[in-house]
Design a protein around this motif. Structure first.
Motif, PDB file in Angstrom:
ATOM      1  N   ASN A 174       0.857  -1.204  -0.034  1.00 53.80           N
ATOM      2  CA  ASN A 174      -0.003   0.086  -0.035  1.00 53.80           C
ATOM      3  C   ASN A 174       0.943   1.300  -0.084  1.00 53.80           C
ATOM      4  O   ASN A 174       0.522   2.286  -0.676  1.00 53.80           O
ATOM      5  N   GLY A 175       1.920   1.319   0.890  1.00 50.93           N
ATOM      6  CA  GLY A 175       2.821   2.341   0.768  1.00 50.93           C
ATOM      7  C   GLY A 175       3.654   2.846  -0.572  1.00 50.93           C
ATOM      8  O   GLY A 175       3.339   3.799  -0.943  1.00 50.93           O
ATOM      9  N   LEU A 176       3.980   1.535  -1.398  1.00 58.94           N
ATOM     10  CA  LEU A 176       4.504   1.935  -2.406  1.00 58.94           C
ATOM     11  C   LEU A 176       3.338   2.412  -3.505  1.00 58.94           C
ATOM     12  O   LEU A 176       3.626   3.113  -4.465  1.00 58.94           O
TER      13      LEU A 176
ATOM     14  N   THR B 212       0.549   3.643  -2.912  1.00 59.20           N
ATOM     15  CA  THR B 212      -0.046   5.111  -2.653  1.00 59.20           C
ATOM     16  C   THR B 212       1.011   6.350  -3.159  1.00 59.20           C
ATOM     17  O   THR B 212       0.653   7.149  -3.715  1.00 59.20           O
ATOM     18  N   TRP B 213       2.420   5.950  -2.830  1.00 58.82           N
ATOM     19  CA  TRP B 213       3.377   6.871  -3.317  1.00 58.82           C
ATOM     20  C   TRP B 213       3.196   7.032  -4.570  1.00 58.82           C
ATOM     21  O   TRP B 213       3.209   8.085  -5.322  1.00 58.82           O
ATOM     22  N   PHE B 214       3.239   5.912  -5.518  1.00 56.60           N
ATOM     23  CA  PHE B 214       2.893   6.016  -7.032  1.00 56.60           C
ATOM     24  C   PHE B 214       1.784   6.603  -7.508  1.00 56.60           C
ATOM     25  O   PHE B 214       1.826   7.535  -8.495  1.00 56.60           O
TER      26      PHE B 214
ATOM     27  N   LEU C  19      -0.114   8.904  -5.846  1.00 54.90           N
ATOM     28  CA  LEU C  19      -0.260  10.329  -5.616  1.00 54.90           C
ATOM     29  C   LEU C  19       0.677  11.130  -6.645  1.00 54.90           C
ATOM     30  O   LEU C  19       0.465  12.373  -6.590  1.00 54.90           O
ATOM     31  N   LYS C  20       1.409  10.347  -7.249  1.00 54.84           N
ATOM     32  CA  LYS C  20       2.352  11.050  -8.144  1.00 54.84           C
ATOM     33  C   LYS C  20       1.679  11.540  -9.474  1.00 54.84           C
ATOM     34  O   LYS C  20       2.084  12.342 -10.226  1.00 54.84           O
TER      35      LYS C  20
END
Length: 142
Positions: free
Chosen positions: A57-59, A61-63, A65-66
């Motif tokens: 989820n962290g990876l 979400t980071w991708f 939101l970019k």
């Protein structure tokens, strides 16, 4: 924007989550109870499932939101509050007590409805009553 693509993505995400919870055996409340029984029959598998879920989820979400905007919506819908307040602490504590007593959190609880036995129907019914009572109480408090 037409809601059908959003519904299809939500359906696929729900199926994927249900499949993952089933494969990881997180729909078995004994797994949760044993995870919480640190001095007894401790089972660390829940920690690995949560850790894996957080990492993915962290990876993702980071991708995501970019990107300039979501694939199937007009804009991102992020929570407006980022501060920890008494309500979130109290809610987390009450959730934790219920999770420990029942052995289910909402995701596995819904997946476990496929068994439709009296225990899971009772847990889901209690969850719904708690949710509706809380919504009613919060509407009266504000």
């Amino acid at each position: 924007m037409h809601p059908l693509p959003q519904l299809i993505v939500a359906l696929l995400a729900g199926v994927l989550m249900g499949l993952g919870l089933s494969v990881a055996q997180m729909i078995d409340p004994a797994k949760v109870v044993n995870f919480l029984d640190v001095f007894g029959t401790w089972d660390p598998s829940l920690a690995f499932v949560m850790g894996g879920g957080l990492a993915v989820n962290g990876l993702a979400t980071w991708f995501i939101l970019k990107q300039p905007k979501p694939a199937f919506a007009q804009h991102f819908q992020l929570p407006p509050l980022t501060a920890v307040d008494p309500r979130i602490v109290l809610g987390g504590a009450v959730f934790g007590i219920g999770w420990g007593l029942a052995g289910y959190c909402p995701g596995p609880m819904i997946v476990s409805l496929s068994f439709a036995d009296s225990a899971i129907v009772t847990v889901v019914g209690s969850y719904l009553v708690g949710t509706f009572v809380t919504r009613w109480w919060l509407s009266k408090a504000s």
